[in-house]
Scaffold this motif. Structure first.
Motif, short mmCIF file in Angstrom:
data_model
loop_
_atom_site.label_atom_id
_atom_site.label_comp_id
_atom_site.label_asym_id
_atom_site.label_seq_id
_atom_site.Cartn_x
_atom_site.Cartn_y
_atom_site.Cartn_z
N ALA A 1 42.16 -22.10 -45.28
CA ALA A 1 41.32 -23.15 -45.20
C ALA A 1 39.93 -22.30 -45.25
O ALA A 1 39.31 -21.03 -45.70
CB ALA A 1 41.05 -23.02 -44.23
N TYR B 1 36.86 -24.35 -47.34
CA TYR B 1 35.84 -26.04 -47.44
C TYR B 1 35.23 -26.51 -48.47
O TYR B 1 35.17 -25.74 -49.65
CB TYR B 1 34.87 -25.72 -46.31
CG TYR B 1 35.46 -25.13 -45.45
CD1 TYR B 1 36.27 -25.71 -44.21
CD2 TYR B 1 35.48 -23.51 -44.92
CE1 TYR B 1 36.64 -25.42 -42.86
CE2 TYR B 1 35.88 -23.23 -43.38
CZ TYR B 1 36.15 -23.46 -42.99
OH TYR B 1 37.09 -23.40 -41.49
N PHE C 1 27.07 -29.95 -46.41
CA PHE C 1 27.79 -29.08 -45.29
C PHE C 1 28.95 -29.15 -45.60
O PHE C 1 29.73 -29.41 -46.02
CB PHE C 1 27.47 -29.85 -44.18
CG PHE C 1 25.97 -29.81 -44.07
CD1 PHE C 1 25.63 -28.81 -43.15
CD2 PHE C 1 25.42 -31.17 -43.73
CE1 PHE C 1 23.89 -28.60 -42.93
CE2 PHE C 1 24.16 -30.76 -43.48
CZ PHE C 1 23.04 -29.93 -43.20
N LEU C 2 30.04 -28.49 -44.33
CA LEU C 2 31.61 -28.19 -45.03
C LEU C 2 32.12 -29.33 -44.20
O LEU C 2 32.12 -30.06 -44.10
CB LEU C 2 31.89 -27.25 -44.38
CG LEU C 2 30.72 -26.06 -44.17
CD1 LEU C 2 31.71 -24.40 -42.64
CD2 LEU C 2 31.14 -24.85 -45.28
N GLN D 1 35.37 -19.29 -44.82
CA GLN D 1 35.05 -19.27 -43.88
C GLN D 1 34.48 -17.44 -43.92
O GLN D 1 32.79 -18.07 -43.46
CB GLN D 1 36.07 -18.73 -42.69
CG GLN D 1 35.70 -18.98 -40.70
CD GLN D 1 36.35 -19.84 -40.06
OE1 GLN D 1 37.05 -20.33 -40.88
NE2 GLN D 1 36.46 -18.36 -39.41
N SER E 1 30.51 -18.58 -45.32
CA SER E 1 29.81 -20.05 -44.50
C SER E 1 29.28 -18.87 -42.97
O SER E 1 29.24 -19.99 -42.02
CB SER E 1 30.72 -21.05 -44.66
OG SER E 1 31.68 -20.12 -43.98
N GLN F 1 26.57 -21.72 -40.15
CA GLN F 1 27.44 -22.72 -40.96
C GLN F 1 28.42 -23.17 -40.38
O GLN F 1 29.59 -24.09 -40.33
CB GLN F 1 27.68 -22.71 -42.20
CG GLN F 1 25.45 -22.66 -42.87
CD GLN F 1 25.61 -24.09 -42.83
OE1 GLN F 1 26.32 -25.46 -43.08
NE2 GLN F 1 24.26 -23.96 -42.81
N GLY G 1 28.24 -26.12 -38.85
CA GLY G 1 28.42 -27.50 -40.84
C GLY G 1 29.25 -28.87 -40.50
O GLY G 1 29.57 -29.36 -41.24
N PHE G 2 30.49 -28.54 -39.08
CA PHE G 2 30.76 -29.62 -39.12
C PHE G 2 30.35 -31.20 -37.94
O PHE G 2 31.09 -32.21 -38.88
CB PHE G 2 32.48 -28.88 -38.47
CG PHE G 2 33.46 -28.64 -39.47
CD1 PHE G 2 33.73 -28.84 -39.92
CD2 PHE G 2 32.95 -27.25 -39.10
CE1 PHE G 2 34.69 -27.60 -40.60
CE2 PHE G 2 33.74 -26.03 -39.93
CZ PHE G 2 34.98 -26.54 -40.76
N PRO H 1 19.03 -28.22 -38.14
CA PRO H 1 18.75 -28.39 -39.95
C PRO H 1 20.28 -29.16 -40.25
O PRO H 1 20.14 -29.50 -41.09
CB PRO H 1 19.66 -27.18 -39.90
CG PRO H 1 19.23 -26.14 -38.58
CD PRO H 1 19.09 -27.15 -37.87
N TYR H 2 21.35 -29.53 -38.62
CA TYR H 2 21.99 -30.69 -39.23
C TYR H 2 22.12 -31.63 -38.52
O TYR H 2 22.93 -32.43 -39.34
CB TYR H 2 23.17 -29.85 -38.21
CG TYR H 2 23.71 -28.49 -38.37
CD1 TYR H 2 24.55 -27.90 -39.71
CD2 TYR H 2 22.93 -27.19 -38.01
CE1 TYR H 2 24.62 -26.65 -39.76
CE2 TYR H 2 22.85 -25.89 -38.55
CZ TYR H 2 23.99 -26.03 -39.17
OH TYR H 2 24.17 -24.46 -39.11
#
Lengths: 1112, 534
Positions: A761, A763, A769-770, B40, B43, B48, B52-53, B206-207
């Motif tokens: 995987a 991204y 963002f992811l 991954q 990140s 994140q 991050g999702f 931050p998200y």
């Protein structure tokens, strides 16, 4: 010692050549002084004078010379026994530079090498074994740059010394050397490479093999055949000339992509296109993103093969089956088109100039009605976009597509220079292709520069071959497909009974915005169903530019280790940089451009570095056994990168620069990408020959592919084996059979998976963002494999006048990788799977005749036949969850509303499914609310067939009579279905003749009841309508190309020109038979999607023109 | 000898070359890692790879991408709710006239699964125990995003999400709702505990596009969401509805109540977009004012009309609305009232005023909705809405006991008019009337709720299916082929074609759980109001 050795060698050569001289027919020389009298001289470092005296003494000739003219005391060494006088004199001339002339019983010796008194005029004719004059045979003096070519009668004239050796070379014929001696007239017979032991063909990796040993079908086309009627993309000229080859052109004008498929589509997910190989090294395909449907933004971007300059091509070999190409690995599973380019030729300097101009006219444009005006429901309304109004007033203007299309002009000018000595040959060429398309504003311009140098170094053991090609190409407004940025949408849907010409002035100044805005039937801010815009505005104010700079550079070094073993290393760099941009001026439909305009720009680079090392040996083990083998290793590295952005413009109208682009909306840099993939390979090929008629050919290859990283193995192996038997050499055959061969082969070809599909995987970023990739990464993937079997036979009769070959083949492609949709609730929307078995089997063959009819009419005729049956045997079975899920249907990406392309088990690959009427149990159309009802659910669409033909026929002919030549190709494709979605749109808008006819008839009859035409077509027409109603048979037979040439007698030019030919040419001249309303061989997309669909594609063109070619 | 040595040397070089080549496949892993994507491992920083999702979840409840929002919500719920109608003359038979467009109706399902469920599953998989607060947020967002999906289709894959590639069973809607409540329990408990243990800590800041990482706001959001979901099922499972509604109100963290509590997709943390409705109405010109909106707003003399819509651009320069359910083939409606929305207007996710109307309805049903009565909640809701929209409420608005929806006039085609006395005109006044029947007061609450939560067509359509309010004009043209009753209105969207292709066995379980044919006329589980047409 050294000199002696050389002399010995020369003497030996002379002895060998001796009998050849008997072919030459001396005319009037007496036997005493014809130079055939022999003499024996054995001197070491003796003065010239004494040697000449010895010559005079032994022959009885009076030797005349002037001591002041040259150094008669020069020491020479010569050792000859019973050699003809002319050869001895040639040797002396070689050492001294002197020239000898025999006159009656006098031997005149002079010093000046340029003395015309010494040079004698030699002349003659060159014919083939059938007695037919050969035109354009290169005749040169060995070791010099002096040369000429035979004229249309096969005749040549040249000034030569008696000591010279004439060299005759001609493509497809064996090179021949004839010493001049005292002869002045030569009647040379050249034997064709065909049917002889020495016939060689260029095969995979540039390895030259005897054609007898080939265990598979390979067809060769000379560069000349491409020149019958030139196309900016030369590969289109192969249409109808090669059996088993199917060509589909993108409807995107000059330099557009071409889909070339050999022996049927094989790959579901990947490409079925052939691999192009230039001088033994694979070429980057550079396929461009294809239009993806109705709302496709970008036109076709052309392909890599269209970059090649056809004038640089010496010959083309089509390796149809997988076996021919096992040595190229993965990409060659679909067959290979092998291009051999020109080199400089030793001993002659040739300059050619070829100018081709054609005038291109649109053919098969839609029939538009001229009866009913703009409006709806039989009421004229000038704000409607439909043409369903009342009957037009008398004299209403009715534009036709021809008002928009212009006569396209395509010019191809090419210049080549070839020169060289035995040690060093150079070839230089420049070509320019310029096409003004039939859509105003569409311009294609291509420049090709090539240079090639071949030299022999280190005592001729090292052959160095260097070449570089530079291509720069620009395309403006390449014709689009789909409805966006396509002027044809607006041209075809333009309301009837309305003056189209008033919109030729496409813009006018707008005081409120202080810029020019379009003049059109609806304001630019208005939404419209299909976004028609002023077509001239589209061409001028929505310009699309495509640029390409490509450099191909090759270094090849070959070292002869000994007489039977050589080592070759090659490196080829293919670097292509492409840019595309699309400017949308303010005033373009706001849906696409906002208020200030829109700008999209993309730059991409594709770099391929290929290098290989080949060890090749050819050894006669015994008198009967021969082994010919190659061991090789190669590495191919592909790097692709792209950077692009796009978006509406900010405050400054029509300022097309990244600084003015609103980059905050969406994902403006989504075109940005960077990838690298590498394949490393080891391979071997061995031919075992027995008595030069029985051959066993075994190949093996192992690839290591970086794209297979993260799978169980990044290595895969595939072998091939073939057998060929020249029956005519093995058995005594009746005289009328000149050649007979059978061959069979079995091949595996592996194919790696695409890069990154097995990678764990990764991204993407969305607003920083992811974002998870929705394609499931699977480490269980395996390479594809194609098993291929073929058996064939080749026959030639009556001194090769009649040729016949036939092949049956059967291929199965397994472990096909394709991207299959999974439930959105599965965490992914698709996964790559290995599955699939696509089978192709077919027959192909050709029957040819070449010979002379009556007095000097040379006729060459080839008839080709191809039949392919394609079937999807299996797709995929998922057993991952304990329950077995069988996938029997695969939908290709890019479906277009009422049209869908599928692979369905039990059917041919690429079956077209289309929306259709909903029918009741007894087959009647279901009518509800007075309107016919449609299926509408894509899962239930009707199977309307497949765009691939059932079989294809091609017939090429060339005639030559004295100064005239005539060539033409007729080809036909039989079967297959195509879908005319353009027609569906036209019906919905009421501009089509069909819609007028329906109105004339008071409506369309469904189940015995008349339905109002507009109401009917509002359901049936349009992109979501009953598209199955717009399916047509793709069967067509056409006169593909023709040319009529005349060779102007060169004596008109006082021999300053060696040949000059003028010709009238034509391409796509007319259809003998055509069912579909458009040319079914043009396509929206040249990849596997959207086959057999037309959606406002540019109509194909008929090209008429002329060609002038001159050789100096 | 010398030449033999030379030859063998060349051979050795050759063999060595091959060896070197085949041994340098070690960098294949690096080559086959896409440099244009993030791994991954890359990140890990600042977690994140877990949190991050979450932004993607917030973004996909109501997509800020215009063409996604258009089929996710606008061309179905926003029209079915009566808010909007399409002037597009190129659509042909479509959702608005009850021809279920398969190619449109996949979107809500796809976005829900590909973004909401997908992102949640990544957070769920990757979070460590100490990251449970991120999982709590993911759960809230999942419930918020997916209740819309199940409300549209009925049974959907939920508990078995991601279990297989080709067969994912669907859950019955009742089971999904049960799970929603459990998931909200988990989220609320986790966040409450987190705030207690880490006062002032804002790791989600931050998200977070909605609330700047303020977990207290998220608790209000979760509670109000619970209250909303409870009300959805009030006719199907009244006991659970009451229990969950009272639980939501009783939670000490409270409900969304003021404009500052509105859940909006704010352009913060690097997010920029143009409001989807802005481009759909201005750019595509595919959506305009719906006839019931004009009828009710103008009947009430409600100044929110000018905040919601623009006047038409033709000579009349008045508000002109379109009745949905017509066959439009010519551009006769393109100058009608567009939506009054600008590119920078944030996407509205959850309007705080909704909580008052939910409490009003609960109180009307006799539930314990905290301090207040049905009337006080109702009036507070109306006032909150005016405040929220920045419009001052006209004097006497809440005391208006006479105004009802006005007849609808179609300036382009009089045959579409809805004249006075037509049963589909919303016949309810504004002023609270304690003596009015339960149904009349429910109609009053839902009508004002409908005006308040605009443009949330998703919730408004759910309310209309649940209660029948405010009254909607029936379609003039019904292209459903008999599957949707004209007077019964559309009840759901059919399952997506891609699911039928890629998960046929799963769809079969969904249809079985639905208990009726997979078309637009079958009611979902919670759609059980006995007064609503069958």
């Amino acid at each position: 010692m050294k000199i002696t050795l050389q002399i010995l060698k020369i003497c030996c050569v002379a002895v060998l050549l001796g009998p050849v001289g008997t072919i030459a027919q001396p005319e009037t020389l007496s036997t005493v002084n014809d130079g055939s009298a022999t003499l024996t001289i054995n001197v070491v470092k003796k003065p010239l004078e004494s040697v000449l005296a010895s010559v005079g003494k032994q022959t009885g000739l009076d030797v005349h010379y002037d001591r002041n003219e040259f150094n008669s005391e020069k020491l020479i060494t010569i050792n000859c026994k019973n050699l003809p006088v002319k050869d001895v004199l040639a040797e002396i001339a070689g050492q001294t530079g002197l020239h000898f002339e025999l006159f009656k019983n006098k031997l005149i010796v002079s010093a000046s090498s340029t003395s015309s008194a010494i040079l004698q005029k030699v002349q003659g004719t060159v014919k083939d074994s059938t007695g037919q004059a050969l035109i354009g045979v290169s005749v040169s003096i060995k070791g010099t740059t002096t040369g000429t070519q035979t004229d249309v009668n096969g005749a040549f004239t040249l000034n030569a010394n008696p000591t010279d050796v004439l060299v005759f070379t001609y493509i497809g014929y064996q090179r021949k050397e004839v010493p001049v001696g005292t002869n002045t007239t030569f009647n040379v017979v050249m034997s064709t490479a065909a049917g002889t032991l020495q016939e060689v063909v260029v095969t995979a990796l540039g390895i030259v093999k005897s054609s007898r040993s080939l265990s598979y079908d390979q067809q060769t086309i000379s560069g000349k055949e491409l020149e019958v009627a030139k196309d900016p993309s030369f590969v289109n000229s192969l249409d109808g000339k090669v059996s088993g080859l199917q060509i589909t052109q993108s409807s995107s004008g000059a330099g557009g992509s071409t889909k070339v498929v050999l022996r049927g589509n094989k790959s579901i997910f990947g490409s079925s296109n052939v691999l192009y190989v230039v001088d033994g090294i694979p070429l980057q395909p550079l396929t461009s993103a294809q239009p993806s449907g109705v709302f496709s933004y970008a036109p076709d971007g052309g392909d890599g093969i269209s970059n090649i300059n056809p004038d640089d091509i010496e010959s083309i070999s089509v390796l149809k089956g997988a076996s021919a190409s096992a040595l190229y690995g993965s990409a060659a599973a679909n067959g290979v088109i092998l291009i051999t380019t020109k080199k400089g030729k030793a001993g002659e300097t040739t300059v050619t100039f070829n100018s081709n101009t054609t005038f291109d006219k649109a053919v098969k444009t839609p029939k538009l009605q001229t009866e009913y005006a703009r409006g709806d429901n039989d009421t004229t309304n000038n704000s409607s976009l439909n043409s369903y109004g009342a009957k037009e007033a008398a004299g209403s203007p009715n534009g036709q597509p021809s008002d928009f299309f212009q006569t396209g002009v395509t010019t191809i000018n090419a210049f080549t220079l070839s020169t060289g000595t035995e040690k060093n040959q150079t070839y230089v060429s420049y070509a320019n292709t310029h096409a003004d398309g039939i859509e105003p504003g569409n311009i294609f311009n291509k420049n090709n520069i090539s240079i090639r140098n071949t030299s022999k170094l280190m005592k001729d053991k090292l052959t160095l071959d260097l070449s570089a090609n530079y291509i720069f190409q620009n395309t403006t407004d390449r014709p689009a497909s789909g409805t966006y940025f396509n002027p044809l949408t607006s041209v075809y849907l333009f309301p009837r009974g309305t003056d189209f010409n008033q919109y030729k002035n496409y813009e006018s100044f707008d005081v409120t915005r202080n810029i020019n805005l379009p003049n059109w039937i609806e304001p630019y801010t208005s939404p419209s169903g299909d976004d028609t815009e002023n077509p001239y505005w589209i061409q001028n104010r929505n310009p699309n530019h495509q640029g390409l700079n490509r450099l191909l550079a090759t270094i090849s070094a070959k070292y002869d280790i000994n007489s039977w073993l050589n080592l070759q290393g090659r490196v080829k760099v293919d670097k292509a940089d492409q840019t595309t941009d699309q400017e949308l001026y303010a005033g373009s439909t706001t849906l696409l451009s906002g208020m200030a305009g829109n700008y999209a720009y993309n730059t991409s680079g594709a770099n391929q570095v290929y290098s290989d090392l080949l060890l090749t040996g050819n050894k006669d083990i015994s008198h009967d056994f021969n082994i010919n083998g190659t061991l090789g290793a190669s590495i191919q590295d592909n790097q692709n990168s792209s950077l692009g952005f796009g978006g509406h413009l900010g405050n400054i109208d029509n300022y097309f620069n990244v600084s003015n682009v609103i980059l905050t909306n969406g994902d403006p840099f989504n075109q940005t990408n960077k990838t690298e993939a590498q394949t490393q390979s080891l391979f071997a090929s061995v031919d075992f020959g027995y008595k030069k008629y029985l051959f066993l050919d075994v190949t093996a290859r192992n690839d290591w592919s970086s794209a297979l990283a993260y799978t169980a193995s990044n290595s895969f192996f595939y072998p091939s084996v073939g057998l060929s038997d020249v029956l005519s050499s093995m058995f005594k055959m009746p005289d009328f059979i000149s050649y007979s061969k059978i061959r069979l082969s079995y091949t595996d070809v592996g194919n790696s998976i695409p890069a990154f599909v097995s990678t764990p995987a990764q991204y993407t970023l969305s607003s920083g963002f992811l974002n998870q990739s929705l394609t499931e990464p699977l480490g269980s993937l395996k390479p594809e494999i194609t098993h291929s079997f073929e058996i064939g036979t080749e026959w030639r009769f009556v001194n090769d006048h009649i040729t016949f070959d036939a092949t049956y083949y059967h291929t199965n492609s397994y472990n096909q990788l394709f991207n299959i949709a999974t439930s959105g609730a599965s965490q992914f929307t698709s996964r790559y799977v290995n599955g699939g078995n696509v089978q192709n089997e077919g027959f192909e063959g050709s029957l040819g005749y070449n010979g002379i009819i009556g007095s000097g009419l040379r006729w060459n005729s080839t008839f080709t036949f191809s039949l392919n049956r394609n079937k999807v045997i299996a797709l995929y079975t998922d057993n991952s969850s304990g329950t077995s899920t069988v996938i029997n249907q695969f939908t290709f990406p890019n479906t277009v509303n009422g049209y869908q392309l599928e692979a369905v088990v039990g059917k041919p690959f690429g079956e077209i499914y289309a929306n259709d009427f909903k029918r009741d149990a007894s087959g009647n159309i279901v009518v509800s609310g007075g309107l016919p009802q449609l299926i509408n659910n894509a899962n239930d669409y009707k199977d309307v067939g497949n765009s691939n033909p059932n079989f294809m026929l091609g017939w090429t002919n060339s005639f030559r009579y004295k100064q005239f030549d005539l060539a033409f190709t007729v080809d036909g494709r039989f079967g297959g279905e195509v879908v005319d979605m353009t027609g569906a749109y036209l019906d919905a808008y009421g501009t089509s003749q069909a819609s007028a006819t329906a109105r004339d008839n008071g409506g369309v009859t469904v189940n015995g009841t008349k339905i109002d035409a507009q109401a009917y077509y509002s359901v049936v027409g349009g992109r979501s309508g009953a598209i199955a109603e717009y399916a047509y048979s793709a069967t067509n037979i056409r006169l593909r190309e023709a040319s009529l040439g005349y060779n102007i007698p060169v004596n008109l030019f006082h021999d300053k020109v060696s040949s000059i030919r003028v010709a009238f040419t034509g391409r796509n001249l007319f259809f003998f038979y055509l069912k579909a309303p458009y040319d079914p061989e043009t396509t929206l997309s040249t990849d596997n999607t959207l086959q057999g669909l037309d959606l406002f594609g540019q109509p194909s063109t008929r090209s008429l023109g002329f060609n002038v070619s001159a050789r100096f | 000898m010398k030449t033999i040595y030379k030859k063998s040397r060349i051979l050795w070089v050759f063999v060595l070359g091959l060896f070197v080549m085949s041994s340098c496949t070690k960098n294949f892993d690096a080559l086959n890692t896409n440099p244009s994507k993030v791994t991954q491992a890359q990140s890990l920083g600042d977690f994140q790879y877990i949190a991050g999702f979450l932004p993607d979840m917030e973004k996909n409840i109501a997509s800020p991408t215009d063409y996604i929002y258009q089929t996710q919500q606008n061309l179905n719920a926003d029209i079915f709710s009566g808010y909007m109608a399409s002037p597009d003359f190129g659509f042909g038979p479509n959702n608005a006239n009850y021809f279920m467009r398969y190619d449109w109706n996949n979107q809500a399902f796809d976005t829900g699964n590909q973004s909401i469920m997908n992102d949640w599953s990544k957070v769920e998989q990757l979070a460590r125990p100490q990251d449970s607060h991120f999982v709590a947020i993911a759960l809230i967002l999942k419930v918020e995003g997916m209740h819309r999906v199940t409300d549209i289709y009925g049974p959907i894959p939920y508990s078995k999400y991601g279990s297989n590639a080709f067969f994912i069973p669907y859950d019955a809607q009742q089971d999904i709702y049960t799970r929603f409540f459990t998931e909200l329990d988990t989220a609320v408990n986790t966040l409450t505990a987190y705030i207690k243990a880490n006062p002032g800590s804002q790791p989600f800041k931050p998200y977070d596009y909605f609330y700047g990482g303020d977990y207290k706001q998220w608790l209000k959001f979760a509670n109000t969401l619970r209250l909303r979901l409870a009300m959805h099922i009030v006719y199907a499972d009244p006991a659970t509805a009451q229990k969950q509604a009272e639980k939501a109100v009783a939670d000490p963290n409270g409900l969304l109540s003021t404009a500052s509590d509105d859940a909006l997709l704010n352009q913060v943390n690097g997010l920029t977009y143009q409001n989807s409705l802005w481009n759909i109405t201005n750019g595509y010109q595919d959506i305009s004012m719906g006839a019931p909106m004009q009828s009710i707003l103008e009947g009430y003399h409600d100044p929110r009309e000018g905040v919601y819509f623009l006047k038409s651009t033709d000579a009349a320069n008045t508000y002109e609305a379109i009745r949905s359910g017509l066959t439009i083939t010519t551009p006769i409606y393109i100058k009608f009232s567009l939506l009054n929305v600008s590119a920078t207007t944030p996407m509205q996710i959850f309007n705080a005023s909704e909580s008052y109307f939910l409490r009003a309805e609960g109180a009307l049903r006799g539930w314990n909705m905290g301090a207040g009565t049905a009337q006080s909640f109702y009036e507070a809701g109306v006032m909150a809405s005016f405040a929220d929209k920045g419009v001052s409420m006209p004097a006497g608005y809440l005391a208006d006991a006479t105004s009802v929806a006005q007849p609808y006039v179609d300036p382009a085609d009089g045959s579409n008019n809805i004249p006075a006395g037509n049963p589909y005109l919303n016949n309810i006044t504004i002023k609270w009337d304690a003596g009015a029947s339960f149904e009349q007061n429910l109609q009053r609450i839902i009508t004002q709720k409908w005006l308040a939560i605009y443009p949330d067509g998703e919730e408004a359509w759910t309310d209309f299916r649940r209660t029948g309010y405010p009254k909607q004009f029936i379609v003039k043209v019904n292209n459903s082929g008999g599957t949707i009753s004209t007077t019964g209105y559309v009840r759901r969207l059919p399952y997506s074609t891609s699911e039928n292709q890629n998960n046929p066995k799963g769809v079969a379980t969904g249809v079985a759980a639905l208990g009726g044919p997979d078309n637009g006329g079958t009611k979902v589980w919670w759609d059980k109001n006995p007064l609503e047409p069958k």
